[in-house]
Design a protein around this motif. Structure first.
Motif, PDB file in Angstrom:
ATOM      1  N   UNK A 101      38.511  54.191  58.835  1.00  0.00           N
ATOM      2  CA  UNK A 101      37.727  54.250  57.606  1.00  0.00           C
ATOM      3  C   UNK A 101      36.786  55.438  57.698  1.00  0.00           C
ATOM      4  N   UNK A 102      36.211  55.786  56.557  1.00  0.00           N
ATOM      5  CA  UNK A 102      35.320  56.931  56.502  1.00  0.00           C
ATOM      6  C   UNK A 102      33.968  56.611  57.119  1.00  0.00           C
ATOM      7  N   UNK A 103      33.352  57.621  57.700  1.00  0.00           N
ATOM      8  CA  UNK A 103      31.973  57.494  58.139  1.00  0.00           C
ATOM      9  C   UNK A 103      31.101  57.316  56.899  1.00  0.00           C
ATOM     10  N   UNK A 104      30.091  56.465  56.981  1.00  0.00           N
ATOM     11  CA  UNK A 104      29.248  56.211  55.820  1.00  0.00           C
ATOM     12  C   UNK A 104      27.782  56.257  56.215  1.00  0.00           C
ATOM     13  N   UNK A 105      26.930  56.393  55.213  1.00  0.00           N
ATOM     14  CA  UNK A 105      25.492  56.400  55.441  1.00  0.00           C
ATOM     15  C   UNK A 105      24.923  55.014  55.165  1.00  0.00           C
ATOM     16  N   UNK A 106      24.120  54.516  56.080  1.00  0.00           N
ATOM     17  CA  UNK A 106      23.453  53.243  55.860  1.00  0.00           C
ATOM     18  C   UNK A 106      22.393  53.406  54.777  1.00  0.00           C
ATOM     19  N   UNK A 107      22.126  52.354  54.012  1.00  0.00           N
ATOM     20  CA  UNK A 107      21.039  52.455  53.024  1.00  0.00           C
ATOM     21  C   UNK A 107      19.706  52.687  53.721  1.00  0.00           C
ATOM     22  N   UNK A 108      18.890  53.494  53.093  1.00  0.00           N
ATOM     23  CA  UNK A 108      17.601  53.869  53.682  1.00  0.00           C
ATOM     24  C   UNK A 108      16.579  53.930  52.559  1.00  0.00           C
ATOM     25  N   UNK A 109      15.525  53.144  52.671  1.00  0.00           N
ATOM     26  CA  UNK A 109      14.511  53.078  51.619  1.00  0.00           C
ATOM     27  C   UNK A 109      13.774  54.393  51.435  1.00  0.00           C
ATOM     28  N   UNK A 110      13.904  55.316  52.401  1.00  0.00           N
ATOM     29  CA  UNK A 110      13.188  56.585  52.317  1.00  0.00           C
ATOM     30  C   UNK A 110      14.049  57.728  51.793  1.00  0.00           C
ATOM     31  N   UNK A 111      15.327  57.486  51.575  1.00  0.00           N
ATOM     32  CA  UNK A 111      16.190  58.531  51.051  1.00  0.00           C
ATOM     33  C   UNK A 111      16.166  58.516  49.525  1.00  0.00           C
ATOM     34  N   UNK A 112      16.701  59.571  48.902  1.00  0.00           N
ATOM     35  CA  UNK A 112      16.781  59.630  47.448  1.00  0.00           C
ATOM     36  C   UNK A 112      17.812  58.630  46.943  1.00  0.00           C
ATOM     37  N   UNK A 113      17.620  58.166  45.721  1.00  0.00           N
ATOM     38  CA  UNK A 113      18.591  57.266  45.118  1.00  0.00           C
ATOM     39  C   UNK A 113      19.868  58.028  44.781  1.00  0.00           C
TER      40      UNK A 113
END
Length: 281
Positions: A185-197
């Motif tokens: 599967x593809x590498x993914x980014x975990x949700x982060x409250x400090x990143x942009x929406x």
């Protein structure tokens, strides 16, 4: 209440590695005691089908893991493990406890300075072959496509020394042998409250529909990606699950995804909900 397909029950948030694809939790280290595991699973009994023994952390670090698997089976759950695979050489008790499935993240070698990849694969395949012979499903995962995947070819060549090619092709990878699968599967980014929406016109997630998570301190979160408890809906040590899932915040989140709308800020920063609209198996 309807049966929830899976619950990610974090028996420890401690890990022996620092993988590049895992976020660093801000929470204090915590491990469930046998009494706490018994209490939480009593509160989940009859409401959850599959019980996954992680959210963060490495479950094989827990001294009582085989007993926990056996207890889960006795209570009617289908137990599933996810591990980085580095401790499998001492996991004979896990095989004897007969979990339904063990998922091994082969991409754990990334960024961990594993000098002896051959020994890593050897330990994994010895475990996999014995477990598969006992009817346990083994899923070897390479969820690093488009990321740190330069060693994947070498890993697959090493696997082929134990289960020679050709392998049976599947939609998500290969069937290497009876009960042993290799999944990509593809590498993914975990949700982060400090990143942009994410800029997305619509969102959807199976959180609170097909899955929930329970952190090691008993807090209930909507999915397996809320690693810091940003969307803590209640505490299973203190409240019944029905009450937690009927809370205004949980209902608003559920109804929002029914409208294909992410109402929680963290969900608007999650690639699963806003980009891929997928759900992990």
């Amino acid at each position: 209440m309807p049966m929830i397909t899976r619950c990610y029950l974090e028996i420890t948030n401690v890990c022996n590695l620092e993988c590049m694809f895992c976020p660093k939790t801000k929470r204090a280290s915590r491990t469930l005691s046998p009494a706490e595991f018994d209490s939480l699973t009593d509160r989940l009994r009859g409401k959850v089908k599959f019980l996954y023994f992680h959210l963060m952390g490495e479950p094989l670090l827990h001294a009582h893991l085989p007993a926990f698997i056996a207890m889960a089976r006795e209570k009617g759950f289908i137990p599933v493990l996810t591990t980085n695979g580095t401790l499998l050489s001492r996991a004979r008790g896990v095989i004897d406890a007969l979990p339904h499935k063990v998922q091994i993240s082969l991409h754990a070698h990334e960024g961990n300075g594993m000098d002896n990849l051959e020994q890593y694969v050897c330990d994994i395949m010895r475990f996999a072959e014995e477990a598969a012979s006992r009817g346990i499903i083994i899923v070897l995962r390479l969820w690093n496509q488009g990321g740190y995947d330069s060693a994947n070819g070498r890993l697959m060549d090493l696997l082929a020394q134990y289960v020679p090619r050709p392998w049976g092709e599947r939609y998500d990878g290969w069937r290497l042998a009876e009960n042993i699968y290799l999944e990509f599967d593809n590498m993914f980014e975990w949700p982060d409250s400090e990143r942009d929406e994410y800029a997305a016109e619509e969102s959807f997630c199976y959180a609170l529909r097909n899955q929930i998570g329970v952190l090691a301190d008993g807090r209930v979160v909507p999915c397996c990606l809320d690693h810091d408890g940003d969307i803590a809906l209640g505490n299973l040590f203190e409240q019944p699950l029905e009450e937690i899932l009927a809370s205004p915040r949980a209902v608003a989140m559920y109804d929002g995804f029914t409208r294909h709308e992410a109402v929680e800020p963290l969900c608007r920063r999650c690639g699963y909900a806003t980009v891929t609209k997928r759900f992990r198996k």
